[in-house]
Design an enzyme around this catalytic site. Structure first.
Site, PDB file in Angstrom:
ATOM      1  CG  HIS A 247       5.045  -3.134   2.365  1.00 14.70           C
ATOM      2  ND1 HIS A 247       5.076  -2.970   0.697  1.00 14.70           N
ATOM      3  CD2 HIS A 247       4.135  -1.896   2.672  1.00 14.70           C
ATOM      4  CE1 HIS A 247       4.157  -2.017   0.416  1.00 14.70           C
ATOM      5  NE2 HIS A 247       3.394  -1.431   1.570  1.00 14.70           N
ATOM      6  CB  CYS A 266       1.308   0.574   3.877  1.00 12.33           C
ATOM      7  SG  CYS A 266       0.077  -0.125   4.809  1.00 12.33           S
TER       8      CYS A 266
END
Length: 342
Positions: A247, A266
């Site tokens: 992301h 992440c």
């Protein structure tokens, strides 16, 4: 592959020399008078011999080469981090290179694929390949030691523009709940919403926060869309049982650091826009519009299917290569490698 093999052969030649014994640098002095430094530079293959005098300018240049080899700031200063990297046993480095060669052999089966993405955790970088050739490289931020990024293989299936961040329960209860109890305005100031088990938005003022705990938290925290969203403006989705993904991020300054281990697991991508443009390359106007409009508030998430599913491999290799083929060693940040005995 060839650059890794060449470095492996150089180290194997050194340890095969008669009387070889790893030398540790003690002094941080960058000079030919630092005998341990001279021997170690020779053992690392950075100078041709340790028996002739070299001027300090040349020695500093070789130290800089070594710092690049070990993924460090190449300023020619022998700080503690540089000394630690230079002093690692060559047998340990040989083991790392052998692991990398084996991994590259395995990846070779993907060379005929139209495209794939390789993420390496220790080097905190990402490379997009097209028909075996590197097309895009990006710095990334990966998980810190306490919340490591998992290794996995999957396929990117979609891009989400203006994503929500659905806060994992562990983060919500362990990190955010104490802040909310001390300062209830934290939710509003950071654009968080409170959802009940049915997914309906709840007024935070109606929640008895003092009664909640890690053991009892019947809510879902969700950060609304916008430039301050922890996922930034783009999320690249792939199936993972670990709830991790690639992301964008509002915290761009982390990309300027050499050691980029800061996330909850992440992977934050510096070139998220370029990568997303490739993933949905049949709809380039979507990313173009996002870039031109800048950050708009209160946007609804938009899910766009990938033009083609793209395989993604998240690896853990402490010896790794850049898009240009430059080899470098990196920290065993999660302490997963077996210690090699001298």
């Amino acid at each position: 592959y060839q650059s890794v093999k060449d470095q492996l052969n150089r180290f194997l030649e050194k340890v095969a020399e008669k009387g070889f014994k790893d030398v540790s640098i003690i002094s941080g002095k960058v000079s030919s008078s630092n005998k341990q430094l001279m021997v170690r530079l020779y053992q690392l293959g950075l100078i041709a011999t340790d028996t002739i005098l070299l001027n300090d300018t040349i020695i500093k240049a070789r130290v800089k080469e070594g710092q690049l080899l070990f993924g460090l700031l190449n300023d020619g200063v022998l700080r503690s981090t540089a000394l630690e990297a230079f002093n690692q046993p060559l047998l340990k480095r040989i083991g790392e290179l052998n692991n990398t060669l084996n991994c590259l052999r395995w990846l070779a089966c993907m060379k005929e694929a139209s495209h794939y993405i390789v993420v390496n955790i220790p080097s905190a970088n990402l490379i997009l390949y097209e028909k075996g050739q590197p097309k895009l490289e990006s710095r990334i931020v990966v998980g810190k030691n306490s919340t490591p990024t998992p290794t996995l293989s999957s396929k990117i299936t979609e891009v989400i523009i203006y994503p929500y961040w659905n806060v994992p329960n562990k983060i919500a209860t362990k990190e955010l709940l104490p802040l909310i109890k001390k300062y209830p305005a934290f939710l509003d100031e950071n654009n968080y919403q409170v959802l009940d088990k049915q997914g309906a938005i709840v007024d935070p003022a109606t929640v008895s926060w003092h009664t909640l705990s890690q053991a009892y938290f019947p809510y879902q925290l969700r950060q609304s869309t916008g430039c301050d969203n922890s996922l930034g403006l783009i999320k690249l989705n792939f199936y993972s049982p670990y709830a991790v993904y690639l992301h964008d991020t509002p915290w761009k300054y982390f990309f300027s650091m050499n050691k980029r281990y800061f996330s909850h697991g992440c992977m934050r991508v510096e070139k998220a826009f370029e990568l997303a443009r490739y993933v949905i390359r049949d709809k380039p106007a979507v990313i173009d519009s996002l870039e031109s409009q800048g950050c708009l508030k209160d946007q609804k998430p938009q899910t766009i299917a990938a033009t083609e599913e793209i395989p993604v491999f998240v690896l853990y290799q402490t010896a790794w290569i850049s898009m240009e083929g430059r080899l470098s060693f990196h920290d065993d940040v999660y302490n997963v490698l077996t210690t090699v005995k001298k």
